[in-house]
Design a protein around this motif. Structure first.
Motif, mmCIF file in Angstrom:
data_model
loop_
_atom_site.group_PDB
_atom_site.id
_atom_site.type_symbol
_atom_site.label_atom_id
_atom_site.label_comp_id
_atom_site.label_asym_id
_atom_site.label_seq_id
_atom_site.Cartn_x
_atom_site.Cartn_y
_atom_site.Cartn_z
ATOM 1 N N PHE A 180 0.835 -1.203 0.058
ATOM 2 C CA PHE A 180 0.055 -0.083 -0.038
ATOM 3 C C PHE A 180 0.997 1.337 0.032
ATOM 4 C CE2 PHE A 180 -2.761 -3.389 1.144
ATOM 5 C CZ PHE A 180 -4.100 -2.675 1.048
ATOM 6 N N ALA A 181 0.349 2.274 -0.667
ATOM 7 C CA ALA A 181 1.237 3.600 -0.691
ATOM 8 C C ALA A 181 1.252 4.489 0.338
ATOM 9 C CB ALA A 181 0.760 4.283 -2.056
ATOM 10 N N SER A 182 2.101 5.409 0.423
ATOM 11 C CA SER A 182 2.060 6.454 1.400
ATOM 12 C C SER A 182 0.950 7.411 1.071
ATOM 13 C CB SER A 182 3.361 7.209 1.494
ATOM 14 O OG SER A 182 3.576 7.942 0.151
ATOM 15 N N SER A 183 0.391 7.969 2.042
ATOM 16 C CA SER A 183 -0.704 8.985 1.584
ATOM 17 C C SER A 183 -0.352 10.503 2.239
ATOM 18 C CB SER A 183 -2.079 8.458 2.363
ATOM 19 O OG SER A 183 -2.901 9.671 2.473
ATOM 20 N N ASN A 184 -0.416 11.237 1.290
ATOM 21 C CA ASN A 184 0.121 12.807 1.773
ATOM 22 C C ASN A 184 -0.807 13.894 1.138
ATOM 23 O OD1 ASN A 184 2.970 11.508 2.623
ATOM 24 N ND2 ASN A 184 2.391 10.620 0.510
ATOM 25 N N GLU A 185 -0.886 14.776 1.537
ATOM 26 C CA GLU A 185 -1.827 16.009 1.123
ATOM 27 C C GLU A 185 -0.973 17.328 1.058
ATOM 28 O OE1 GLU A 185 -4.939 16.483 3.937
ATOM 29 O OE2 GLU A 185 -5.730 14.279 3.680
ATOM 30 N N PHE A 186 -1.330 17.989 0.225
ATOM 31 C CA PHE A 186 -0.732 19.375 -0.101
ATOM 32 C C PHE A 186 -1.896 20.432 -0.428
ATOM 33 C CE2 PHE A 186 -0.977 17.479 -4.445
ATOM 34 C CZ PHE A 186 -1.644 18.524 -5.272
ATOM 35 N N LYS A 187 -1.373 21.513 0.031
ATOM 36 C CA LYS A 187 -2.378 22.860 -0.192
ATOM 37 C C LYS A 187 -1.391 23.914 -0.557
ATOM 38 C CE LYS A 187 -5.371 25.972 2.450
ATOM 39 N NZ LYS A 187 -5.873 26.232 3.763
ATOM 40 N N ILE A 188 -1.627 24.667 -1.723
ATOM 41 C CA ILE A 188 -0.774 25.881 -2.088
ATOM 42 C C ILE A 188 -1.643 26.897 -2.584
ATOM 43 C CG2 ILE A 188 0.750 26.555 -4.079
ATOM 44 C CD1 ILE A 188 1.028 23.220 -4.688
ATOM 45 N N THR A 189 -1.561 28.059 -1.884
ATOM 46 C CA THR A 189 -2.189 29.217 -1.903
ATOM 47 C C THR A 189 -1.300 30.079 -2.808
ATOM 48 O OG1 THR A 189 -2.992 28.843 0.386
ATOM 49 C CG2 THR A 189 -3.233 31.123 -0.759
ATOM 50 N N VAL A 190 -1.733 30.227 -4.049
ATOM 51 C CA VAL A 190 -1.123 31.181 -5.197
ATOM 52 C C VAL A 190 -1.467 32.726 -4.838
ATOM 53 C CG1 VAL A 190 -0.644 31.950 -7.263
ATOM 54 C CG2 VAL A 190 -0.863 29.594 -6.652
ATOM 55 N N ARG A 191 -0.574 33.634 -4.358
ATOM 56 C CA ARG A 191 -1.120 34.815 -4.081
ATOM 57 C C ARG A 191 -0.487 36.025 -5.215
ATOM 58 N NH1 ARG A 191 -3.044 34.512 0.843
ATOM 59 N NH2 ARG A 191 -2.253 32.970 2.368
ATOM 60 N N GLY A 192 -1.849 36.454 -5.769
ATOM 61 C CA GLY A 192 -1.439 37.611 -6.942
ATOM 62 C C GLY A 192 -2.048 38.901 -6.266
ATOM 63 N N ILE A 204 -2.428 40.841 -10.752
ATOM 64 C CA ILE A 204 -1.468 39.640 -11.069
ATOM 65 C C ILE A 204 -2.573 38.477 -10.676
ATOM 66 C CG2 ILE A 204 0.348 38.251 -10.249
ATOM 67 C CD1 ILE A 204 1.832 40.855 -9.200
ATOM 68 N N ASP A 205 -2.712 37.874 -11.991
ATOM 69 C CA ASP A 205 -3.828 37.020 -11.854
ATOM 70 C C ASP A 205 -3.606 35.621 -11.263
ATOM 71 O OD1 ASP A 205 -6.148 35.289 -12.305
ATOM 72 O OD2 ASP A 205 -6.441 35.999 -14.279
ATOM 73 N N PRO A 206 -3.864 35.022 -10.368
ATOM 74 C CA PRO A 206 -3.397 33.940 -9.742
ATOM 75 C C PRO A 206 -3.824 32.652 -10.419
ATOM 76 C CG PRO A 206 -5.095 34.748 -8.378
ATOM 77 C CD PRO A 206 -4.919 35.564 -9.369
ATOM 78 N N VAL A 207 -5.202 32.659 -11.162
ATOM 79 C CA VAL A 207 -5.619 31.580 -11.949
ATOM 80 C C VAL A 207 -4.672 30.938 -12.932
ATOM 81 C CG1 VAL A 207 -7.548 30.835 -13.184
ATOM 82 C CG2 VAL A 207 -7.930 32.558 -11.275
ATOM 83 N N ASP A 249 -7.653 37.563 -5.739
ATOM 84 C CA ASP A 249 -6.354 37.872 -5.193
ATOM 85 C C ASP A 249 -5.496 36.577 -4.982
ATOM 86 O OD1 ASP A 249 -6.372 40.861 -4.599
ATOM 87 O OD2 ASP A 249 -7.554 40.611 -3.009
ATOM 88 N N SER A 250 -6.216 35.652 -4.666
ATOM 89 C CA SER A 250 -5.484 34.381 -4.619
ATOM 90 C C SER A 250 -6.122 33.313 -5.109
ATOM 91 C CB SER A 250 -5.331 34.086 -3.073
ATOM 92 O OG SER A 250 -6.629 33.871 -2.434
ATOM 93 N N CYS A 251 -5.544 31.945 -5.084
ATOM 94 C CA CYS A 251 -5.985 30.744 -5.621
ATOM 95 C C CYS A 251 -5.521 29.585 -5.057
ATOM 96 C CB CYS A 251 -5.990 30.530 -7.030
ATOM 97 S SG CYS A 251 -6.342 29.033 -7.851
ATOM 98 N N GLU A 252 -6.458 28.693 -4.366
ATOM 99 C CA GLU A 252 -5.952 27.614 -3.701
ATOM 100 C C GLU A 252 -6.009 26.412 -4.243
ATOM 101 O OE1 GLU A 252 -8.277 25.654 -0.201
ATOM 102 O OE2 GLU A 252 -7.183 27.562 0.650
ATOM 103 N N ILE A 253 -4.993 25.590 -4.010
ATOM 104 C CA ILE A 253 -4.877 24.323 -4.934
ATOM 105 C C ILE A 253 -4.575 23.131 -3.906
ATOM 106 C CG2 ILE A 253 -3.484 22.813 -6.739
ATOM 107 C CD1 ILE A 253 -2.319 25.562 -7.897
ATOM 108 N N GLN A 254 -5.259 22.094 -3.891
ATOM 109 C CA GLN A 254 -5.180 20.929 -2.932
ATOM 110 C C GLN A 254 -5.181 19.709 -3.692
ATOM 111 O OE1 GLN A 254 -7.136 21.369 1.122
ATOM 112 N NE2 GLN A 254 -7.994 23.119 0.203
ATOM 113 N N GLY A 255 -4.642 18.689 -2.995
ATOM 114 C CA GLY A 255 -4.545 17.322 -3.491
ATOM 115 C C GLY A 255 -3.749 16.289 -2.644
#
Length: 399
Positions: A180-192, A204-207, A249-255
């Motif tokens: 079975f694999a490792s399980s990990n989460e990330f969250k990145i907040t791009v700030r424009g 500054i468009d974060p999209v 202003d910002s865009c949030e990426i998770q996965g």
């Protein structure tokens, strides 16, 4: 198939306990009723117990003879935060909670083994039965270890099992090494910098930054790690904006990130951070990068896996012991295997035809609202646990 007669005789009463647990599911670290049920049964059978490791964990101690040999057997006891679609008599009575992964069945198999071992003790040594909370995301194994599981209950090896829908009842599967694999989460907040959508040059468009970043992450998989090393980056959420005519202003990426080795995980995390920061810099934006490591990969030890393979073959025949194809799913039994040698194997749950009338229309798959554990597995799983404990304590110590 060589099942133990006394376990077969108790199968109906143990199945009733399983269905009671199924009807009263409890989420991670909230398994008070379940732990009480387990503790009450073990105590009635004359088995000493220890409670409180990992908050709601229960450990049963079965000693016989004078040997200092010891082995651990583990079952998980928690449920999932989802609504059951089944309507049969033992369906969940608590909206939003369901035993959709079979932990009720895992608990029942280990309880059946405990009852037999309490009455029949042809072994010399100690068997620790670990009823572990919070497998579904809470890291209950890690918390039991932090609370002194292996110091209080020293054991040479530890074994665990999980039911597997789609594999025939009466079959098992296992594999040495990563399964079975490792399980990990990330969250990145791009700030424009926000602006009117008609005047994007003022901001500054974060999209588009986020879109470039998501595409670039896949080059880590295809161009940074070795092709023969498994790894998955899944961006599953992108959140931004409040109005169609406003550049946010910002865009949030998770996965999530899944790997079979810590080396590949180290590579992916470091490259994702670099890609995120430099992509933002190229567009004049900045970012906050968060990476959380949840469960490590589940890596079976070779000697213990071969021991389990031989034992399973003795119970169901070698042809019914299959080689498991690793999955990118995760399992917190991995924490136990970091501390002690052992093996995690699978027991077939069948194709779903065991479900009673009133089951949901969905498939009988793990984490599905129409799932139900196959009670026919209880005598088989319990027999395997008894034979494994007896054989381990009778065999020479593994080098």
């Amino acid at each position: 198939m060589k099942l133990i007669d006394t376990i077969l005789a108790d199968a109906a009463s143990i199945a009733a306990m399983r269905r009671d647990i199924h009807a009263h599911p409890e989420l991670c670290f909230q398994e008070e009723r379940t732990a009480d049920l387990i503790a009450k049964a073990l105590t009635e059978w004359g088995i000493p117990i220890h409670r409180g490791l990992g908050k709601t964990g229960v450990v049963a101690i079965l000693k016989n003879g004078t040997s200092d040999r010891a082995v651990g057997l583990r079952a998980d006891i928690d449920a999932l935060p989802m609504t059951e679609k089944n309507t049969f008599a033992h369906a969940s009575r608590i909206p939003g909670k369901m035993h959709a992964c079979g932990h009720d069945g895992h608990t029942a198999m280990l309880l059946a083994a405990a009852k037999h071992l309490s009455r029949h003790r042809p072994y010399d040594g100690t068997v620790y039965l670990i009823f572990q909370p919070a497998e579904e995301g809470g890291g209950g194994a890690r918390e039991m270890i932090k609370d002194g599981l292996f110091e209080k209950f020293p054991m040479e090896a530890v074994f665990g099992a999980h039911n597997w829908p789609g594999m025939a009842a009466g079959q098992f599967a296992l594999k040495s090494g990563p399964c079975f694999a490792s399980s990990n989460e990330f969250k990145i907040t791009v700030r424009g910098r926000g602006s009117h959508a008609a005047l994007p040059h003022n901001g500054i468009d974060p999209v588009p930054v986020a879109c470039q970043m998501v595409q670039a992450f896949q080059t880590i998989i295809t161009r940074n790690k070795r092709p023969i090393d498994a790894g998955v980056i899944s961006v599953t959420m992108i959140h931004t904006g409040e109005a169609t005519n406003v550049v946010p202003d910002s865009c949030e990426i998770q996965g999530t990130v899944r790997t079979f080795t810590l080396e590949v995980l180290d590579l992916i995390e470091s490259r994702m951070k670099a890609v995120a920061e430099h992509t933002c810099a190229a567009f004049g934006a900045t970012c906050d990068f968060e990476f959380h490591r949840n469960y490590p990969p589940t890596i079976n030890h070779s000697a213990e896996t071969e021991f389990a393979r031989r034992l399973l073959g003795e119970v169901v025949g070698p042809d019914n012991v299959l080689e498991f194809e690793p999955t990118m799913g995760a399992e917190d039994f991995s924490y136990f295997l970091l501390e002690r040698p052992g093996c995690y194997f699978l027991i077939g749950n069948g194709d779903g035809s065991h479900r009673e009338g009133g089951h949901g229309l969905g498939p009988c798959m793990l984490h599905n609202p129409s799932y139900d554990f196959n009670d026919e597995l209880i005598p088989l799983g319990a027999t395997v646990w008894v034979r494994l404990a007896e054989s381990w304590l009778a065999a020479p110590r593994l080098a």
